[in-house]
Write an enzyme that holds these catalytic residues in place. Sequence first.
Site, mmCIF file in Angstrom:
data_model
loop_
_atom_site.group_PDB
_atom_site.id
_atom_site.type_symbol
_atom_site.label_atom_id
_atom_site.label_comp_id
_atom_site.label_asym_id
_atom_site.label_seq_id
_atom_site.Cartn_x
_atom_site.Cartn_y
_atom_site.Cartn_z
ATOM 1 N N ASP A 236 0.879 -1.281 -0.058
ATOM 2 C CA ASP A 236 -0.135 -0.081 -0.080
ATOM 3 C C ASP A 236 1.072 1.042 -0.101
ATOM 4 O O ASP A 236 1.498 1.481 0.993
ATOM 5 C CB ASP A 236 -0.793 -0.109 1.179
ATOM 6 C CG ASP A 236 -1.897 1.116 0.996
ATOM 7 O OD1 ASP A 236 -1.860 1.896 0.275
ATOM 8 O OD2 ASP A 236 -3.157 0.937 1.742
ATOM 9 N N GLU A 238 -0.243 4.291 -1.064
ATOM 10 C CA GLU A 238 -1.174 5.198 -1.086
ATOM 11 C C GLU A 238 -1.954 5.678 -2.389
ATOM 12 O O GLU A 238 -1.182 5.610 -3.494
ATOM 13 C CB GLU A 238 -0.805 6.641 -0.558
ATOM 14 C CG GLU A 238 -1.819 7.737 -0.252
ATOM 15 C CD GLU A 238 -3.067 7.224 0.528
ATOM 16 O OE1 GLU A 238 -4.043 6.510 -0.077
ATOM 17 O OE2 GLU A 238 -3.091 7.403 1.629
ATOM 18 N N ASN A 239 -3.042 5.554 -2.439
ATOM 19 C CA ASN A 239 -4.034 5.603 -3.722
ATOM 20 C C ASN A 239 -3.524 4.414 -4.769
ATOM 21 O O ASN A 239 -3.357 4.508 -5.903
ATOM 22 C CB ASN A 239 -3.672 6.671 -4.501
ATOM 23 C CG ASN A 239 -4.161 8.075 -3.452
ATOM 24 O OD1 ASN A 239 -5.340 8.013 -2.789
ATOM 25 N ND2 ASN A 239 -3.601 9.101 -3.492
ATOM 26 N N GLY A 313 -4.394 4.165 5.105
ATOM 27 C CA GLY A 313 -4.003 5.410 5.555
ATOM 28 C C GLY A 313 -4.701 6.338 5.995
ATOM 29 O O GLY A 313 -4.255 7.210 6.880
ATOM 30 N N ASP A 314 -5.890 6.416 5.277
ATOM 31 C CA ASP A 314 -6.913 7.422 5.700
ATOM 32 C C ASP A 314 -7.883 6.944 6.525
ATOM 33 O O ASP A 314 -8.874 7.768 6.406
ATOM 34 C CB ASP A 314 -7.546 7.940 4.297
ATOM 35 C CG ASP A 314 -8.166 6.822 3.424
ATOM 36 O OD1 ASP A 314 -8.250 5.663 4.110
ATOM 37 O OD2 ASP A 314 -8.573 7.007 2.279
ATOM 38 N N HIS A 432 -27.245 -12.304 11.605
ATOM 39 C CA HIS A 432 -27.888 -11.034 12.518
ATOM 40 C C HIS A 432 -28.089 -10.128 11.571
ATOM 41 O O HIS A 432 -27.490 -10.014 10.467
ATOM 42 C CB HIS A 432 -26.675 -10.684 13.618
ATOM 43 C CG HIS A 432 -25.543 -10.373 12.882
ATOM 44 N ND1 HIS A 432 -25.293 -9.195 12.317
ATOM 45 C CD2 HIS A 432 -24.305 -10.851 12.826
ATOM 46 C CE1 HIS A 432 -23.928 -8.922 11.982
ATOM 47 N NE2 HIS A 432 -23.288 -10.156 12.511
ATOM 48 N N PHE A 435 -28.273 -6.421 14.296
ATOM 49 C CA PHE A 435 -27.763 -7.098 15.892
ATOM 50 C C PHE A 435 -28.819 -8.174 16.386
ATOM 51 O O PHE A 435 -28.460 -8.754 17.583
ATOM 52 C CB PHE A 435 -27.368 -6.199 17.018
ATOM 53 C CG PHE A 435 -26.658 -5.207 16.444
ATOM 54 C CD1 PHE A 435 -25.206 -5.349 15.964
ATOM 55 C CD2 PHE A 435 -26.928 -3.634 16.296
ATOM 56 C CE1 PHE A 435 -24.303 -4.474 15.471
ATOM 57 C CE2 PHE A 435 -25.945 -2.536 15.749
ATOM 58 C CZ PHE A 435 -24.893 -2.990 15.406
ATOM 59 N N ASP A 451 -22.644 -11.770 8.178
ATOM 60 C CA ASP A 451 -23.661 -11.930 9.110
ATOM 61 C C ASP A 451 -23.768 -13.324 9.791
ATOM 62 O O ASP A 451 -24.599 -13.416 10.820
ATOM 63 C CB ASP A 451 -24.671 -11.198 8.604
ATOM 64 C CG ASP A 451 -24.676 -9.748 8.390
ATOM 65 O OD1 ASP A 451 -23.783 -9.169 8.794
ATOM 66 O OD2 ASP A 451 -25.742 -9.155 7.772
ATOM 67 N N HIS A 479 -29.262 -14.634 24.205
ATOM 68 C CA HIS A 479 -30.765 -14.419 24.425
ATOM 69 C C HIS A 479 -30.972 -13.573 25.492
ATOM 70 O O HIS A 479 -30.319 -13.127 26.382
ATOM 71 C CB HIS A 479 -31.287 -16.000 24.684
ATOM 72 C CG HIS A 479 -31.011 -16.259 26.055
ATOM 73 N ND1 HIS A 479 -31.607 -16.279 27.226
ATOM 74 C CD2 HIS A 479 -29.594 -17.322 26.446
ATOM 75 C CE1 HIS A 479 -30.854 -16.960 28.126
ATOM 76 N NE2 HIS A 479 -30.089 -17.491 27.921
ATOM 77 N N ASP A 504 -25.868 -15.905 29.348
ATOM 78 C CA ASP A 504 -26.657 -15.538 28.219
ATOM 79 C C ASP A 504 -25.941 -16.109 26.961
ATOM 80 O O ASP A 504 -26.610 -16.065 25.843
ATOM 81 C CB ASP A 504 -27.384 -14.170 28.110
ATOM 82 C CG ASP A 504 -28.535 -14.087 29.320
ATOM 83 O OD1 ASP A 504 -28.787 -15.036 29.888
ATOM 84 O OD2 ASP A 504 -29.070 -12.923 29.063
HETATM 85 O O1 AHR Z 1 -33.535 -14.683 27.518
HETATM 86 C C1 AHR Z 1 -34.119 -14.754 28.883
HETATM 87 C C2 AHR Z 1 -33.350 -13.800 29.847
HETATM 88 O O2 AHR Z 1 -33.926 -12.554 29.563
HETATM 89 C C3 AHR Z 1 -32.185 -13.528 29.712
HETATM 90 O O3 AHR Z 1 -31.425 -14.668 30.608
HETATM 91 C C4 AHR Z 1 -31.949 -12.414 30.647
HETATM 92 O O4 AHR Z 1 -30.958 -11.870 30.325
HETATM 93 C C5 AHR Z 1 -33.213 -11.447 30.131
HETATM 94 O O5 AHR Z 1 -33.934 -11.081 31.170
HETATM 95 O O1 AHR Z 2 -26.383 -6.925 12.676
HETATM 96 C C1 AHR Z 2 -25.641 -5.690 12.506
HETATM 97 C C2 AHR Z 2 -25.725 -5.346 10.957
HETATM 98 O O2 AHR Z 2 -27.025 -4.807 10.525
HETATM 99 C C3 AHR Z 2 -25.521 -6.433 10.014
HETATM 100 O O3 AHR Z 2 -24.183 -6.731 9.609
HETATM 101 C C4 AHR Z 2 -26.216 -5.968 8.568
HETATM 102 O O4 AHR Z 2 -26.716 -6.935 7.876
HETATM 103 C C5 AHR Z 2 -27.294 -4.958 9.158
HETATM 104 O O5 AHR Z 2 -27.157 -3.831 8.854
HETATM 105 O O1 AHR Z 3 -3.684 2.780 -1.159
HETATM 106 C C1 AHR Z 3 -5.010 2.244 -0.813
HETATM 107 C C2 AHR Z 3 -5.852 3.005 0.120
HETATM 108 O O2 AHR Z 3 -6.071 4.449 -0.594
HETATM 109 C C3 AHR Z 3 -4.996 3.633 1.420
HETATM 110 O O3 AHR Z 3 -4.880 2.828 2.405
HETATM 111 C C4 AHR Z 3 -5.853 4.870 1.869
HETATM 112 O O4 AHR Z 3 -5.334 5.848 2.458
HETATM 113 C C5 AHR Z 3 -6.630 5.243 0.459
HETATM 114 O O5 AHR Z 3 -8.011 5.359 0.412
#
Ligand code: AHR
Ligand code: AHR
Ligand code: AHR
Length: 515
Positions: A236, A238-239, A313-314, A432, A435, A451, A479, A504
């Site tokens: 790398d 740069e650019n 780098g950026d 996911h 999340f 994901d 959970h 959990d």
């Molecule tokens: O998912 C069941 C329970 O719900 C988990 O153990 C606790 O963190 C939450 O209150």
């Molecule tokens: O679950 C976090 C992110 O949420 C995932 O990576 C993406 O699929 C969604 O935007």
């Molecule tokens: O050179 C590749 C990348 O280009 C560098 O890491 C970054 O700074 C720029 O976006």
Amino acid sequence: MAHSRPRRTLLAVAATGVLLASLFSGAGSAQAATTGPCDIYSSGGTPCVAAHSTTRALYGSYTGSLYQVRRASDNATTNIAPLSAGGVANAAAQDSFCSGTSCVITIIYDQSGRGNNLTQAPPGGFNGPASGGYDNLANATAAPISVGGHKAYGVFVAPGTGYRNNHTSGIATGDAAEGMYAIFDGTHYNGGCCFDYGNAETSSRDTGNGHMEAIYFGNIKVWGYGTGNGPWIMADLENGLFSGVNAGYNANDPSIGNRFVTAVIKGQPNHWSIRGGNAQSGSLSTFYSGARPNVSGYNPMHKEGAIILGIGGDNSNGSAGTFYEGVMTSGYPSDATENSVQANVTAAGYATGGGTTTGPTVGSTISLRATTACCTTRYISHSGATVSTQVVSSSSSSAAKSQASWIVRSGLANGSCVSFESKDTAGSYLRHQNFQLYLHANDGSSLFANDATFCPQAGMNGQGNSFMSNNYSTRYIRHYNNNVYIASNGGSNAFDSSTSWSDDVSWVVTAPWTP
Ligand code: AHR
Ligand code: AHR
Ligand code: AHR
């Protein structure tokens, strides 16, 4: 600090002796205790000016801290040192400090004595995902391996993770000569910009061609690439990520996917090289050695002397990879010096395993049982796309049983991890999104693959496994109110609650309700 001439001479003699011994004996872990890569660079007249590793000391006499971890439960930090002078990191100290909670790597110390430590990268041309635009810190337990038979942890860079030092000492600037090598996981990479280790801008911004000189590893094809589908070692500058003298395709830069890869970049006035090899055995090959790119800005170079890890780098931070060790030198190391370093690396004995609990077996069908006291009869289940924990017993319907059964697949985005395909809905996987976990059909995208990829670790509460998200590496399958999320301990969402977090996020892999 510890680099007076008498000592260097002694080390040079010691290094030569050990290298000869290793040639004849096939070496062993004794070598790591007596000489390190930086002793070899020093003997070659191109001393390390930065030396970073979470796995081992890079000088035979180094006994200082290798890295610092911070745990989520109380934000306390501790430093991890080698087991002995020149030895492997004391991973057991980390395990005991992080037991029952999660830890991130806060500092990767510079072993060269120049204070060129790496810490959480600040915002630059691009913001990171953490507070204030900083990049994320790496999960300290995400990359377990062993070195010379001792457990150690690498630096697992999920997209958004990055380390940097914009105030260095002794790193090459302008057109000055330098060398560098790093050891990466050749099976953990992506096509984001830019999983780098090396010299970058002190402003965290793109200040133009030739303002960087870093090792890149991954399979982005925007700038340069080599044979096959990658990953490739590139420079790398740069650019541009350069696989040879010209931008674009260069036939001499091969895909290199060993589990442990040694990657080398070095540069001096109007001359630079790419070298690489298998960090577990064999020698280095030269993939390019020649003139600077024939484009304005690269000759002479305008190196600024910051150090980056896991980002561009950026502060581009879309890339993924795993780093184990790396150094930067003053002066252009000879191929012979680097070949001796490679002999030291292969003798150090990098291996998978790390004495960690292994996850569920790829190809098997399993069920995943909660371990929190409330919920030990509950299993991760789906109903259509909705994922929750459900009570399943021998008297449950056959539909309920199959909804709680999962075929373990090799991780769609990371072969060291796993994905869970539904037993009753072929081609659909736990993934996911915002999340929360869902069952969705694999759309073939890189986002879906990430994901749907989870990395098994020992269960946080001592039971079964915890499953780290491959792309949000401080988050684990958890959970909460019987729904299923990827959660970080004490994060900002209700489901990140630290109350009963370790229970959990711990799951027992059982025989499947529907075999
Ligand atoms: O998912 C069941 C329970 O719900 C988990 O153990 C606790 O963190 C939450 O209150
Ligand atoms: O679950 C976090 C992110 O949420 C995932 O990576 C993406 O699929 C969604 O935007
Ligand atoms: O050179 C590749 C990348 O280009 C560098 O890491 C970054 O700074 C720029 O976006």
